[in-house]
Design a protein around this motif. Structure first.
Motif, short mmCIF file in Angstrom:
data_model
loop_
_atom_site.label_atom_id
_atom_site.label_comp_id
_atom_site.label_asym_id
_atom_site.label_seq_id
_atom_site.Cartn_x
_atom_site.Cartn_y
_atom_site.Cartn_z
N PRO A 245 0.82 -1.23 0.00
CA PRO A 245 0.00 0.00 0.00
C PRO A 245 0.85 1.27 0.00
O PRO A 245 0.32 2.36 -0.15
CB PRO A 245 -0.81 -0.11 1.29
N ASN A 246 2.16 1.13 0.16
CA ASN A 246 3.03 2.31 0.05
C ASN A 246 3.27 2.71 -1.40
O ASN A 246 3.92 3.72 -1.66
CB ASN A 246 4.40 2.02 0.70
N PRO B 76 -3.83 5.26 -1.15
CA PRO B 76 -4.58 5.18 0.10
C PRO B 76 -5.51 6.38 0.27
O PRO B 76 -5.21 7.48 -0.23
CB PRO B 76 -3.48 5.20 1.17
N VAL C 116 -4.19 9.80 1.15
CA VAL C 116 -3.51 10.50 0.06
C VAL C 116 -4.54 11.10 -0.91
O VAL C 116 -4.43 12.26 -1.32
CB VAL C 116 -2.54 9.56 -0.69
N SER D 235 -6.08 14.23 0.50
CA SER D 235 -5.16 15.37 0.46
C SER D 235 -5.03 15.90 -0.97
O SER D 235 -5.00 17.11 -1.20
CB SER D 235 -3.78 14.94 0.97
#
Lengths: 393, 393
Positions: free
Chosen positions: A226-227, A250, A253, A256
């Motif tokens: 998931p990174n 994710p 992110v 944002s």
């Protein structure tokens, strides 16, 4: 202008126009065969299907209106289904974010993930649009070399062992622009593991993954962690005019990026997003369309690479183009591709010198050739011209 | 997610989602009459003309391709002709730059014109999308109040006399969002003179100028000085889905914006840009279209303002809506519009409280009402509901 013309921001200092785009302006002359572009061939873009989808979209007046910053809902649903298959897990809607081409995703991620001075690891040679974004974000850029299996993960490991702590690693894992190579499955797994171990983001920038020739691209880097934030686009699969790219990331992110997208341009176009949704949802049609494009690009790639090898023999090493849009040629005889360019243009052919993509290395003996926008015979003529230009040196 | 989830940028600290957009999500319920939006009415967007232009654009395959970062050439030519009339001088092509809605122009200008810590003067209350951009650019924001003639230039002069040196002054000179007022011709001249005297940029943000009711908007602020950068948009005139905005600015500014546009999203859509070009170039058609829209919005504005005055009498002061999309209502009886909102939603009506647009003042007794998307009878019903909600307080 008045004597009191106001100043511009110091942010602009050192920012340069993309060498490729400036070059493209010069090589638009009809007598020049340009291998310099990075464009898909508009002759094989699905014009009629786009026109039908546009008509259907405009039957609903709400498609004329502003749409959600994260993208028109039904397109996000279609993308969630497609990307769930790619990633081998159920991708929820809130992890799908539609952008104005994948370049916008990269740009917004630059602001969301990077503080000024943050370390960003890129591939060398690098995608120029990524360098622009990371430079604009004030990042410190360190390059890791590529070989035939893509990013040298051992070089990344050395960098980490020296204590470097990247905030982000950028990779064009499939059919690299400009280098043409594909990151091997073992290295994908290793890159994802490093991202989790050291707590950095990977941005897997994947505009070309669907343009494979003989066998499908390896499993997405994002399927391993998931990174890893995955970017893709409809530009090479359907048409750039839709300006539809997307990000799988994710939820934190995506939210944002959504905040910044509101300030950047509010939202995308519901019209072009419905066109993309309709075409991407029609799996049978899309499969046949992609098969056709793959066949044509594959034939062109083969024609170009074999012409280069025939004309230049052991004076060059060029990548086996297994997909995407580019082949990369290294001259082994010391030919300086930046010096050669004006002569090449005189002889009626253009390319991008390796130096345009350089980060740490100079790539003065390299060039990027695009095989997508010319027929086989034209590509062969282009290589003939290139050989004459090189011989005239 | 893994225990080593990477961090996000500190740039995000303090950035908030647009209160208006978040509110819009809540008020999409069909039982609520929303006066909270800032949308033009899609019923009067030229759907058929857009469909014809789309068909015509797609007859040329090059419309499927990437286009220039500065915008599709023929659209820039059409805009140069229109803006030459606006500004009373021949505007050359290189001073015309097409963006993804005028919000993108604002955002790219934030990067081009502002260093972190630069002083930006905005109007109070302010357009929220501008505040987002200036905050993201790290600017120091100072507000100047508005009155019935627009920005209080005397307050700006005081600020300059105190030694404040803005890099940029932002104004929505026509039919201000949210305040509804229009900057008077004398103040336009004075603002431009101050910009030249003190060497600052003015950004004249003009999405609503064509939506005048009884008489055309005053001469553009940009007609008085090259220090004034003019932004406009097809969103309120044609349709938001085109995502076509534009900027008229000195060549040096356009070229800097072009550099950043390449990194931000490469380019816009040649398809939607040709649609905009075709429709904006057809002066007879456009004139008739705009006359129709002006007539409808004018009727709705009158209905809303007179309903507010009838229902609330001297408990409110509201702007005479002379154009644009909004009227601004100040309660004189101490009604707190943020407190009133949940009760209003219960009674089936929504609006945006003044506090959402506040910079220095609180505007706790004010609200913005949008009159464009409801018929007169619905607007009257909305005000009835609002009156019942206020009475229930």
């Amino acid at each position: 202008m008045s004597p009191q013309t106001p100043p511009l921001s110091r942010r602009l200092d050192g920012l340069q126009s993309s060498a490729i785009r400036d070059l493209l302006k010069l090589t638009a002359r009809p007598d020049i065969i340009s291998l310099a572009g990075g464009l898909p061939d508009e002759q094989f873009m699905p014009r009629d299907a786009i026109a039908r989808a546009a008509e259907s979209a405009l039957a609903d007046r709400t498609r004329l209106q502003y749409t959600e910053s994260a993208g028109w809902g039904p397109l996000r649903e279609v993308l969630a289904v497609r990307e769930s298959k790619q990633l081998g897990r159920a991708v929820p809607m809130q992890e799908v974010f539609v952008t104005h081409g994948s370049q916008q995703a990269l740009s917004l991620l630059g602001d969301v993930l990077l503080d000024p001075g943050a370390l960003v690891v890129v591939e060398d040679p690098a995608y120029v649009g990524a360098l622009q974004v990371f430079r604009a974000a004030g990042a410190r850029i360190v390059a890791v070399p590529l070989d035939a299996e893509g990013m040298r993960i051992d070089a990344l490991e050395e960098l980490l062992a020296r204590g470097e702590r990247p905030a982000l690693v950028h990779t064009v894992a499939n059919f690299h622009n400009p280098r043409g190579v594909t990151l091997s499955p073992a290295r994908r797994r290793a890159l994802a593991a490093l991202a989790e171990r050291y707590g950095f983001w990977v941005v897997e920038d994947d505009p070309y993954g669907e343009l494979w020739f003989d066998r499908p691209s390896p499993q997405s880097v994002a399927s391993y962690s998931p990174n890893v934030i995955r970017l893709s686009s409809a530009s090479k699969v359907l048409a750039p005019t839709l300006r539809v790219g997307w990000m799988i990331a994710p939820d934190v992110v995506c939210r944002s990026v959504e905040l910044l997208k509101q300030g950047a341009d509010l939202c995308g176009s519901a019209l072009t997003q419905q066109i993309a949704a309709d075409l991407l949802a029609d799996e049978d049609w899309l499969g046949a369309h992609l098969d056709k494009v793959r066949g044509i690009y594959s034939e062109r790639a083969t024609a170009l690479v074999s012409a280069v090898r025939t004309r230049f023999g052991d004076r060059v090493v060029s990548t086996d183009a297994a997909g995407g849009m580019f082949t990369w040629v290294d001259f082994t005889d010391g030919t300086d591709t930046a010096d050669l360019l004006p002569r090449a243009v005189e002889h009626g052919v253009a390319y991008v010198p390796g130096s345009a993509f350089a980060v740490s290395q100079s790539y003065r003996n390299s060039m990027r050739l695009c095989f997508t926008t010319s027929e086989a015979a034209t590509l062969e003529e282009a290589v003939d011209r290139l050989a004459r230009a090189a011989a005239a040196g």
